[in-house]
Motif scaffolding. Structure first.
Motif, short mmCIF file in Angstrom:
data_model
loop_
_atom_site.label_atom_id
_atom_site.label_comp_id
_atom_site.label_asym_id
_atom_site.label_seq_id
_atom_site.Cartn_x
_atom_site.Cartn_y
_atom_site.Cartn_z
N THR A 103 0.96 -9.12 -4.30
CA THR A 103 0.13 -9.08 -5.29
C THR A 103 -1.41 -8.96 -5.19
OG1 THR A 103 0.27 -11.41 -5.69
CG2 THR A 103 2.08 -10.28 -6.88
N ASP A 104 -1.68 -8.36 -4.24
CA ASP A 104 -3.19 -8.15 -3.94
C ASP A 104 -3.59 -7.19 -4.42
OD1 ASP A 104 -5.48 -8.11 -2.82
OD2 ASP A 104 -4.84 -8.99 -0.64
N GLN A 105 -4.38 -7.15 -5.53
CA GLN A 105 -4.99 -5.77 -6.23
C GLN A 105 -5.68 -5.22 -5.32
OE1 GLN A 105 -7.51 -6.81 -9.52
NE2 GLN A 105 -7.81 -4.54 -9.87
N ASN A 106 -6.74 -5.59 -3.99
CA ASN A 106 -7.32 -4.57 -3.05
C ASN A 106 -6.25 -3.90 -2.29
OD1 ASN A 106 -9.85 -5.89 -3.89
ND2 ASN A 106 -9.32 -7.67 -2.64
N ARG B 159 2.59 -4.33 -12.48
CA ARG B 159 1.54 -4.10 -13.50
C ARG B 159 0.28 -3.51 -12.53
NH1 ARG B 159 -3.38 -5.93 -14.53
NH2 ARG B 159 -3.21 -7.31 -12.63
N LEU B 160 0.17 -3.80 -11.43
CA LEU B 160 -0.95 -3.20 -10.31
C LEU B 160 -0.56 -2.17 -10.08
CD1 LEU B 160 -1.52 -6.50 -8.11
CD2 LEU B 160 -3.11 -5.65 -9.67
N LEU B 161 0.65 -1.60 -9.83
CA LEU B 161 1.07 -0.20 -9.55
C LEU B 161 0.91 0.75 -10.69
CD1 LEU B 161 4.24 -1.02 -7.39
CD2 LEU B 161 2.07 0.14 -6.46
N LYS B 162 1.12 0.21 -11.77
CA LYS B 162 0.92 1.14 -12.93
C LYS B 162 -0.64 1.30 -13.24
CE LYS B 162 5.15 0.10 -15.75
NZ LYS B 162 5.49 -0.50 -17.03
N SER B 163 -1.26 0.23 -13.06
CA SER B 163 -2.90 0.35 -13.55
C SER B 163 -3.46 1.25 -12.54
CB SER B 163 -3.33 -0.92 -13.32
OG SER B 163 -4.73 -0.90 -13.36
N GLU B 164 -3.13 1.16 -11.14
CA GLU B 164 -3.87 1.96 -9.96
C GLU B 164 -3.41 3.19 -10.09
OE1 GLU B 164 -6.64 1.19 -8.63
OE2 GLU B 164 -6.83 -0.84 -9.43
N GLY B 165 -1.99 3.47 -10.52
CA GLY B 165 -1.40 4.88 -10.34
C GLY B 165 -2.10 5.66 -11.29
N VAL C 95 -3.22 -2.38 -3.42
CA VAL C 95 -2.58 -1.40 -4.36
C VAL C 95 -3.96 -0.63 -4.48
CG1 VAL C 95 -1.66 -1.06 -6.56
CG2 VAL C 95 -1.12 -2.89 -5.17
N GLN C 96 -5.01 -1.18 -4.70
CA GLN C 96 -6.32 -0.35 -4.95
C GLN C 96 -6.66 0.71 -3.89
OE1 GLN C 96 -10.22 -2.09 -5.44
NE2 GLN C 96 -10.07 -1.28 -7.62
N ARG C 97 -6.51 -0.10 -2.73
CA ARG C 97 -6.84 0.95 -1.45
C ARG C 97 -5.77 2.19 -1.24
NH1 ARG C 97 -8.88 -4.27 0.92
NH2 ARG C 97 -6.67 -4.43 1.78
N ILE C 98 -4.65 1.73 -1.67
CA ILE C 98 -3.47 2.75 -1.32
C ILE C 98 -4.06 3.77 -2.59
CG2 ILE C 98 -1.20 3.44 -1.70
CD1 ILE C 98 -0.73 0.47 -0.65
N SER C 99 -4.10 3.53 -3.68
CA SER C 99 -4.38 4.42 -4.79
C SER C 99 -5.58 5.41 -4.27
CB SER C 99 -4.60 3.79 -6.07
OG SER C 99 -5.15 4.54 -7.05
N ASN D 111 5.99 -5.54 1.80
CA ASN D 111 4.73 -6.18 1.65
C ASN D 111 3.93 -5.80 2.87
OD1 ASN D 111 5.46 -7.17 -0.71
ND2 ASN D 111 5.91 -9.24 0.04
N GLN D 112 4.22 -6.02 4.28
CA GLN D 112 3.47 -5.96 5.10
C GLN D 112 3.18 -4.39 5.38
OE1 GLN D 112 2.27 -7.88 7.33
NE2 GLN D 112 1.23 -6.35 8.54
N PHE D 113 4.23 -3.48 5.18
CA PHE D 113 3.81 -2.11 5.23
C PHE D 113 2.76 -1.71 4.12
CE2 PHE D 113 8.13 -1.33 7.66
CZ PHE D 113 7.59 -0.83 8.52
N LEU D 114 3.01 -2.08 2.98
CA LEU D 114 1.93 -1.61 2.00
C LEU D 114 0.70 -1.99 2.16
CD1 LEU D 114 3.76 -2.53 -1.55
CD2 LEU D 114 3.23 -0.23 -0.38
#
Length: 279
Positions: free
Chosen positions: A189-192, A236-242, A194-198, A137-140
């Motif tokens: 589970t922070d959408q921000n 879900r977040l990973l699939k969406s932002e993927g 996952v979104q920033r990584i994407s 989690n910290q690395f992400l």
């Protein structure tokens, strides 16, 4: 292909009295295409189960890599990338380990290419087992704060990254291995985040795959129902932002021992049987 394997006690920093037990297998004859770093969870004592006794680790890692955990190794606030603490810790630990390993290999009279200059740094594969998922989690979180062009152009490229920024950019896979806590926060589970990584990957970063491995021990625990809910939300977040990353952010979900009654052994046994292929 000649390999050198050992288990060394390495301090996180030179002046520290706390040591990590670092087990490694190094290829001596050629430069690796990837390095895998596995983070264990808590120690389990005197179970009498040979599978568990063989696979547990000797030291918790959460405190040194995730500054927002309490004395029980559970997150107290959201994961913060400020200062890149996990990346700083792992680069320091790996650098110290490589220096010690090189010295031992040379003493054994073996040829070594551990400090070869490369055109590209080998990929990094991160795996977090049980509470080791906190470190994932910290690395992400830290990966989400990284700029595409953040590495120094003057940095020497070796078999391990020389800076926290180059370490984060080298990460190609993140594996959650039967992660779970007695409180919420096992999965980010922070959408921000996952979104920033994407967005970074879509802007030119290298592809990243996130693997979520689980057993009934964690995902069917009715007393800790938040674990599977958090897992489902992250997937879900990973699939969406993927979909917004041009295919550069991918997620793979795998369930093991589905036909067995949950027990502690399967929680450790997953380390032996997990499928890390991207197919």
């Amino acid at each position: 292909m000649e390999r050198w394997s050992s288990v060394l006690k390495i301090p996180l920093i030179a002046t520290s009295s706390n040591y990590y037990r670092v087990a490694a297998s190094l290829c001596l004859s050629e430069v690796p295409s990837a390095n895998a770093v596995f983070f264990h969870g808590d120690r389990v004592r005197d179970t009498g189960n040979t599978v568990i006794e063989r696979l547990y680790d000797l030291r918790k890692v959460a405190e040194d890599f995730v500054p927002t955990v309490n004395r029980y190794g559970e997150p107290t606030t959201s994961y913060s990338p400020v200062g890149l603490p996990a990346s700083s810790s792992i680069v320091s630990l790996l650098s110290s380990f490589l220096q010690e390993a090189e010295s031992l290999v040379l003493k054994e009279g073996k040829d070594v290419c551990l400090r070869s200059s490369l055109a590209h740094c080998p990929r990094t594969i991160l795996l977090g087992f049980s509470k080791g998922g906190l470190v994932m989690n910290q690395f992400l979180s830290e990966m989400s704060s990284l700029e595409t062009n953040s590495s120094s152009e003057d940095e020497e490229i070796g078999i391990i990254p020389a800076s926290k920024e180059s370490f984060l950019k080298s990460v190609s896979e993140v594996h959650y291995v039967d992660v779970g806590l007695n409180s919420s926060g096992a999965y980010i589970t922070d959408q921000n985040v996952v979104q920033r990584i994407s967005q970074r990957l879509a802007g030119g970063g290298s592809s990243v795959s996130v693997f979520v491995h689980g057993t009934p021990r964690q995902w069917r625990d009715e007393q800790r129902g938040w674990i599977v809910k958090e897992k489902d939300e992250l997937v879900r977040l990973l699939k969406s932002e993927g979909e917004n990353s041009g295919g550069k952010l991918q997620v793979h979900e795998r369930f093991y021992f589905a036909d067995r009654v949950p027990d502690l052994q399967m929680h450790f046994e997953i380390i032996d049987v997990m499928d890390v292929s991207s197919a």
